[in-house]
Design an enzyme around this catalytic site. Structure first.
Site, PDB file in Angstrom:
ATOM      1  CG  ASP A  92       4.576  49.145  25.265  1.00  0.00           C
ATOM      2  OD1 ASP A  92       5.496  49.431  24.326  1.00  0.00           O
ATOM      3  OD2 ASP A  92       4.484  47.919  25.671  1.00  0.00           O
ATOM      4  CB  SER A  93       7.472  53.484  27.453  1.00  0.00           C
ATOM      5  OG  SER A  93       7.382  52.719  28.618  1.00  0.00           O
ATOM      6  N   GLY A  95       9.069  50.137  28.900  1.00  0.00           N
ATOM      7  CA  GLY A  95       9.402  49.824  30.154  1.00  0.00           C
ATOM      8  C   GLY A  95       8.938  49.001  30.891  1.00  0.00           C
ATOM      9  CG  ASP A 180       7.274  53.832  32.070  1.00  0.00           C
ATOM     10  OD1 ASP A 180       7.758  53.452  31.112  1.00  0.00           O
ATOM     11  OD2 ASP A 180       6.078  53.690  32.626  1.00  0.00           O
ATOM     12  CG  ASP A 322      -2.560  48.198  27.681  1.00  0.00           C
ATOM     13  OD1 ASP A 322      -2.436  48.877  28.602  1.00  0.00           O
ATOM     14  OD2 ASP A 322      -1.947  47.017  27.749  1.00  0.00           O
ATOM     15  CB  CYS A 360     -21.961  37.226  20.189  1.00  0.00           C
ATOM     16  SG  CYS A 360     -20.299  37.920  19.874  1.00  0.00           S
ATOM     17  CB  CYS A 362     -18.079  38.171  17.269  1.00  0.00           C
ATOM     18  SG  CYS A 362     -18.395  36.222  17.537  1.00  0.00           S
ATOM     19  CB  CYS A 365     -21.354  34.340  18.019  1.00  0.00           C
ATOM     20  SG  CYS A 365     -20.486  34.194  19.343  1.00  0.00           S
ATOM     21  CG  HIS A 391     -16.865  35.417  21.367  1.00  0.00           C
ATOM     22  ND1 HIS A 391     -18.140  35.905  21.175  1.00  0.00           N
ATOM     23  CD2 HIS A 391     -16.562  35.326  22.590  1.00  0.00           C
ATOM     24  CE1 HIS A 391     -18.577  36.011  22.470  1.00  0.00           C
ATOM     25  NE2 HIS A 391     -17.582  35.512  23.372  1.00  0.00           N
TER      26      HIS A 391
HETATM   27 ZN   LIG Z   1     -19.116  36.151  19.536  1.00  0.00          ZN
END
Ligand SMILES: [Zn+2]
Ligand SMILES: [Zn+2]
Lengths: 473, 588
Positions: A92-93, A95, A180, A322, A360, A362, A365, A391
């Site tokens: 990022d800048s 700013g 900026d 983001d 899930c 991930c 999980c 997760h």
């Molecule tokens: Zn998960």
């Protein structure tokens, strides 16, 4: 230069699916970017982050410039090498951090000076005549007017080189943001907002000029940042000027939001910008769900329902966002689910042997880590933060991946309805989400019994509060 | 292997308690009314036999019957540790010192084992056993030698569907609240041998792992793999020597995240003396009663390790050992059948150095025997074919000495993990290279020296295989796909984490610093013990190599104490939003 291909468009909303090819590989859009403020995602190795299906992360220039400093990054061979990250990286800048980490009064009263001093902080390595700030020294810590003038001279003399800390590096960030001038979004002083907007345009020109002169266009992609506060007229002026420079930049960002403004104002600005930005460039909405000024406050951290916020942004035509939400809330023991955030600290999870979310994918999980186990360690062991971070990142990425598939299949409106119904079924729909999606042709309430649907004015933040004081800690 | 360490505070009276015990167990109406029938068979522990059980012991199955129910008056929270009893203890130490000799004589005389009784319903252990099926464990040593020679061997745990074999000398990884501090589950699941203190699970009643429905409750709950990970279960954290209220006849204490928890000892099989037995009187009690307690937890295929009691008294240690190996007859033999002696039912012996060191410090210099002498006193009469486990080892030097002089088989890794938690990257190898000057065991990465050091954590003479030093590229198939259009290209060799990077993470208070350091430090320890094993098998000058190691590396702890100070500074400056646990630790 980045390759940006649009693969599918939602016939109803303004959402689209695209592929962004940068020097460290491809990233499917729309996507969310986890934030590695200090060049690390909380407790995870780069390989682990990559295995979660993440191909684009964000580093904060402001923080990395303070520490380790640009010199060290350069010696390491660039930010990628420094943190061992082989995928795409956006810086990022700086700013925004400047706004959130400094005292607002100083900006409004001594605006130019502090910005310039900060500027020097961000860019001092480029103007090699300038002295690096001592570590931890705040940008606005007493700088003499003479010093400030000399900086201005240096900048004026063309030694201002870039908006980011990585310009000089051999392997710099794949996406860099222009510097900026950020003012808090709730600044009442319209003149100051206008000044910041105009300055951001001027700075963009200087960034483009330097960027082109540096010969780094092939590996680095400069994004412009649309400013203009919450004022539609200022935003329009900024958009007009920046779109004129469209062929000089690789993409556009919408900045200056998420500063505590009403969600109803937020989405209208996002919509306005997304509509007027060129179709053939990626659009990045900065800091979605970031509750400014309360970095450690749990309630502020969950001020937004980022998952739903992100989907609204996607429907409005945003490609990237983001989001510190998944990693930050994880530290407080908050897991994201399709039914809303889950506060693992609550005693009701103490003997619950089910995972955070059943299907899930991930590692947390799928390995069967239970809510009960997480309840036992949250806020006490960093391993809990790691498990929940894993997760939350995967959850957020799954939400965005699901959106991509739905857009390609032409079923994005149904996807939105199903997701919002699961998320807000019991608590009620935030009014602003209903309005925002209505504006792009999706009626969340369609087919629902009006007498049973609750509409929540305001941010509509959903949060699993403890029902009594004696919650397990 | 699931093992439970216990230790108890004892009562002084000795009397046959068999009958009382049985009658108590048959009148359980007022106990256990809120119990889960599955996890907790209706069996009272109001029997006086429990009141007099004793000792430091570890038992090899999931362990306790009952630890209080919610709203039960038998369970009480104490506001804080530290009571007047400590002042009394200190006074007692001074008093006993003057009459030490006399007391020691008394001690040996009175440290006779009380009668043993058959466990009333041994199947209760199997109800809460981590394995619904029987497990077995054997210990083999390549070179059966006399008691106190360095030795290598292997620890073999047979499970119905698998066998875990761990080469010794081996590393025992420390956990906190059931997790390896700072590691993700993916990384923790690669560690073969871990120790799990159970006390924090007492925050919930009944303890949550015992409610887990799986066939390997503790493994499943904590996310370890029963096929290849061996867990040693203890009640208290063996490294924690914080002062707690002394156990009484009726209560034992455990430290939980919610304060000191008192458990009514009458209803609990776990007894743990949180204080080292400073007073001779307590040593006497401990020694005399622990054997009785051990008898209660022995069982076929139950893997029990026993803490060797006796403190700094050689006589007391010998007395404890002789209780264990004494051949039993008549009713007593029946009680422990099929075993002939208590020791028959044990797979090994444990020494907790943290409380022992405190006790040694309390004795004036010159009076206390050294560590080797004390350990040998306990092991002298014991069979050499059983495991010897050490907790709270303080340096690789000490590990080498204990291997050389005592023949210890398993060492905990708390020291290495603490180093990682405070920013020290370990950097040593065995055998030690020939250095010009004596080296530190590690590097304090908070030091600015490392700001521009882009080398990896491992030194040139010891390439380290840990995920920090040698990250493995993520395989394409292992990457989670979020949509049909996701394409993953895995290219490029991953970069090792540099010292400069971890230095940066340390100074910015990033958790990743400690994740990477724990991975590295554990790998250094594993590599260290691996080459110890190799040298024990293939070299006959182990003793000289140990001397060389002492000459090559400083044994002091300057690095970690310096790092600790710097860690604290960063924590104060940057710790906004830091984990509550770190705040709680306060004094670190
Ligand atoms: Zn998960
Ligand atoms: Zn390593």
């Amino acid at each position: 230069m980045a390759k940006f291909e649009i693969l599918a468009r939602c016939p109803t909303t303004r959402a689209r699916v695209s592929r962004l090819t940068l020097s460290h590989g491809e990233t499917a859009l729309p996507t969310f970017m986890p934030v590695a403020t200090q060049a690390a995602i909380k407790g995870l190795t780069s390989q682990q982050v990559e295995s979660l299906g993440i191909s684009l992360i964000l580093n904060n220039t402001y923080h990395l410039n303070l520490r380790p400093g640009v010199q060290i990054l350069a010696q390491a061979g660039g930010a990628h090498k420094f943190q061992g990250w082989n995928k795409n990286l956006l810086t990022d800048s700086g700013g925004f951090q400047f706004v959130s980490l400094s005292k607002f009064a100083k900006i409004t009263e001594e605006g130019k000076q502090t910005i310039l001093v900060f500027w020097r902080n961000c860019n001092s390595h480029f103007g090699r005549r300038l002295i690096l700030q001592p570590l931890h020294r705040r940008a606005n810590d007493a700088d003499s007017p003479e010093e400030s003038i000399s900086i201005q001279h240096a900048i004026g003399a063309g030694s201002f080189h870039s908006s980011t800390g990585f310009r000089d590096l051999e392997y710099p960030a794949d996406i860099i943001m222009q510097l900026d001038d950020v003012v808090p979004s709730l600044t009442p002083d319209r003149a100051r907002v206008e000044e910041a907007m105009e300055r951001s345009v001027r700075w963009l020109d200087r960034c483009i000029a330097f960027h082109n002169a540096s010969g780094k266009q092939t590996t680095q992609n400069l994004f412009a940042i649309v400013q203009g506060g919450l004022d539609h007229e200022l935003r329009d002026r900024c958009l007009k000027q920046m779109v004129e420079r469209s062929n000089q930049v690789a993409g556009f960002a919408v900045g200056g939001l998420s500063g505590g403004e009403e969600k109803d104002v937020f989405w209208r600005i996002v919509k306005q910008c997304a509509e007027k930005l060129p179709e053939e460039k990626p659009r990045y909405c900065m800091g979605v769900g970031f509750a400014e000024g309360n970095l450690s406050s749990l309630v502020q951290a969950v001020h937004s329902n980022t998952s739903t916020d992100l989907l609204v942004c996607v429907a409005l035509g945003v490609d990237m966002a983001d989001c510190v939400f998944p990693t930050r809330t994880a530290r407080f023991g908050v897991a994201l689910t399709r039914n809303g955030p889950l506060n693992l600290r609550l005693a009701k999870h103490a003997t619950d042997f089910s995972p955070i979310e059943k299907d899930c994918p991930c590692p947390t999980c799928s390995q069967g880590t239970s809510r009960a186990m997480l309840h036992h360690i949250v806020t006490r062991e960093t391993a809990a933060a790691h498990a929940v971070t894993i997760h939350n990142i995967v959850f957020q990425a799954q939400v965005m991946g699901g959106a991509r598939d739905a857009i390609i299949a032409g079923t994005f409106p149904q996807y939105l309805k199903a997701f919002f119904a699961g998320y807000f079924a019991d608590a009620g729909y935030p009014e602003w989400c209903v309005n925002a999606l209505q504006s792009v042709g999706v009626d969340l309430l369609e087919g629902l019994d009006p007498s049973e649907v609750k509409i929540i004015p305001g941010s509509g933040a959903k949060w699993e509060y403890s029902t009594n004081k004696s919650k397990t800690k | 292997m699931l093992v439970l360490r216990t230790a108890t505070r004892l009562v002084g009276r000795r009397q046959p308690l068999l009958i009382a015990s049985r009658s108590a167990s048959s009148s359980t109406a007022d106990h256990h009314q809120t119990e889960d029938d599955f996890a907790y068979p209706k069996e009272g522990f109001g029997a006086p036999i429990w009141r007099k059980t004793a000792g430091f012991a570890i038992l090899g199955v999931l362990f306790y019957e009952y630890l209080g129910t919610p709203g039960d008056n038998d369970v009480a929270w104490l506001p804080a540790a530290g009571t007047e009893e400590f002042a009394d203890e200190a006074a007692l130490i001074r008093a006993t010192r003057e009459t030490a000799l006399l007391q020691e004589r008394q001690l040996v005389r009175s440290a006779t084992r009380p009668p043993l009784y058959r466990s009333r319903n041994p199947e209760q252990f199997n109800h809460v056993s981590p394995y619904k099926n029987m497990v077995g464990m054997s210990v083999k040593f390549q070179a059966q030698t006399t008691a106190f020679r360095p030795r290598s061997g292997s620890l073999l745990l047979n499970r119905p569907t698998s066998a875990i074999e761990i080469a010794t000398p081996a590393l025992l990884v420390t956990t906190s609240r059931g997790v390896v501090p700072h590691l993700t589950q993916a990384h923790a699941s690669t560690l073969p041998c871990l120790q799990v203190p159970f006390e924090t699970f007492l925050e919930h009643s009944p303890p949550v792992p015992t409610l887990h429905p799986g066939s390997h409750p503790l493994h499943s709950f904590l996310g370890f793999n029963p096929e290849n990970q061996l867990l040693i279960l203890t009640l208290r954290d063996p490294h924690d020597v914080r002062e707690t209220p002394a156990n009484t006849n009726n209560y034992v204490s455990a430290v939980t995240g919610r304060g000191i928890r008192r458990i009514l000892s009458l209803r609990c099989q776990i007894y743990h003396s949180l204080l080292p037995p400073f007073s001779q009187k307590r040593v006497e009690r401990s020694v005399s009663r622990s054997a009785s307690w051990v008898s209660q937890i022995l069982g076929p295929n139950r893997n029990v390790l026993v803490h060797m009691a006796g403190g700094v008294s050689i006589a007391a240690r010998k007395a404890f050992s002789s209780n264990l190996i004494e051949k039993l007859h008549g009713r007593e033999a029946e009680a422990i059948s099929p075993h002939k002696s208590l020791d028959d039912g044990l797979v090994g012996y444990v020494f907790d150095l943290a409380p022992l060191r405190m006790e040694m410090d309390a004795v004036s210099t010159g009076d206390a025997p050294d560590l080797t002498t004390l350990l040998r006193a306990s092991l002298d009469s014991m069979p050499s074919s059983k495991l010897r486990v050490i907790n709270s080892v303080s340096s690789p030097h000490e590990i080498l000495r204990l291997i050389r002089d005592v023949g210890v088989d398993i060492f905990d890794s708390k020291w290495a993990q603490d180093n990682a938690a405070f920013g020290v990257a370990l950097d040593f190898v065995f055998p030690a290279p020939a250095f010009q000057t004596r080296q530190n065991l590690g590097h304090n990465l908070y030091r600015t020296d490392f700001a521009q050091d882009f080398s990896s954590l491992s030194s040139s003479y010891s390439p380290c295989p840990c995920p920090a030093c040698r990250p493995v590229a993520t395989s394409q198939s292992a990457i989670i796909s979020h949509s049909t259009m996701d394409q993953f290209r895995t290219d490029g060799t991953p970069q090792p984490a540099s010292r400069a990077y971890i230095h940066h993470l340390c100074l910015t208070h990033e958790m990743s610093a400690h994740s990477l350091l724990v991975l590295h430090n554990l790998a250094v320890m594993q590599a260290f013990l691996a080459s110890v094993r190799t040298l024990l098998e293939h070299s006959d000058n182990f003793g000289r190599l140990v001397d060389d190691f002492h000459n090559a590396y400083h044994e002091g702890h300057e690095q970690i104490s310096e790092a600790r100070t710097m860690w604290k500074e960063v924590d104060l400056a940057r710790g906004k939003g830091r984990l509550a646990r770190e705040q709680d630790q306060g004094d670190i």
